[in-house]
Design an enzyme around this catalytic site. Structure first.
Site, PDB file in Angstrom:
ATOM      1  N   ASP A 120     -51.914 -18.524  17.930  1.00  0.00           N
ATOM      2  CA  ASP A 120     -51.779 -17.410  19.458  1.00  0.00           C
ATOM      3  C   ASP A 120     -51.384 -16.183  18.419  1.00  0.00           C
ATOM      4  OD1 ASP A 120     -51.379 -16.184  21.510  1.00  0.00           O
ATOM      5  OD2 ASP A 120     -49.181 -17.110  21.642  1.00  0.00           O
TER       6      ASP A 120
ATOM      7  N   SER B 240     -44.055 -10.497  23.457  1.00  0.00           N
ATOM      8  CA  SER B 240     -44.904 -10.754  22.932  1.00  0.00           C
ATOM      9  C   SER B 240     -46.283 -10.221  22.033  1.00  0.00           C
ATOM     10  CB  SER B 240     -46.200 -11.243  23.762  1.00  0.00           C
ATOM     11  OG  SER B 240     -45.339 -12.721  24.601  1.00  0.00           O
TER      12      SER B 240
ATOM     13  N   HIS C 233     -52.078 -14.367  22.879  1.00  0.00           N
ATOM     14  CA  HIS C 233     -52.493 -14.272  24.715  1.00  0.00           C
ATOM     15  C   HIS C 233     -51.895 -13.283  25.308  1.00  0.00           C
ATOM     16  CE1 HIS C 233     -47.903 -14.653  23.525  1.00  0.00           C
ATOM     17  NE2 HIS C 233     -47.904 -13.806  24.957  1.00  0.00           N
TER      18      HIS C 233
END
Length: 186
Positions: free
Chosen positions: A106, A179, A77
């Protein structure tokens, strides 16, 4: 009596072990964080959308260098809709390319022309409930702050959203921009 490793203390029929963690530095966090800084990169992405409405945006994330050939792992992402991808490594902005993605888990693998001095290996072991972990990354991108941020926490759940056992939950703070950064267990 005491020895170099522990000291036993008796208080009202209760035995306590006084740990020498501070003086013995058995879990050298400062050394660990110093090594992490050498193998964690900040990622900056440019997103341009053309369609009915035109807009330009940018995002950021973190990645960890996993090979001496410049391969980097991050979250999918982070790079999902990017048109341009730059990493910050040793004070320089370096273009990177997306090599592979795994949307289901992911994950994304990037490649950049870098020669790291240090890499971390990826564990093939599962985490344990209440295991201590450290989260490292560049929240809000390295353009905001060039200092890596670390947070210590524990594994609080062995499954993620929808009982996905390829994810786990932690109480360590994960900010926007973290992230893709590593979860370190030792």
């Amino acid at each position: 009596d005491s020895n170099d490793f522990t000291e036993e203390i008796t208080l009202e029929n209760t035995h306590l072990i006084k740990s020498p963690l501070v003086t013995q530095n058995l879990f050298p966090l400062a050394d660990l964080v110093e090594n992490v800084q050498k193998s964690v990169v900040s990622i900056s992405v440019d997103i341009v959308s053309r369609g009915r409405f035109f807009f330009a945006d940018e995002g950021s994330g973190t990645g960890i260098i996993i090979s001496n050939d410049g391969y980097i792992v991050t979250n999918y992402h982070v790079v999902e809709k990017c048109n341009a991808l730059v990493i910050f490594f040793k004070g320089s902005e370096i273009e990177a390319e997306i090599v592979a993605v795994d949307k289901m888990n992911d994950l994304a693998i990037l490649r950049a022309e870098i020669k790291p001095n240090h890499i971390f290996s990826i564990s093939d072991e599962d985490v344990s409930l209440m295991q201590d972990v450290i989260i490292a990354g560049y929240p809000l991108g390295k353009k905001i702050s060039s200092a890596i941020k670390t947070h210590k926490g524990s594994v609080t759940g062995l499954a993620g959203f929808g009982d996905n056992y390829s994810n786990f939950q932690t109480d360590a703070t994960i900010n926007q921009g973290n992230s893709g950064g590593p979860v370190i267990d030792k």
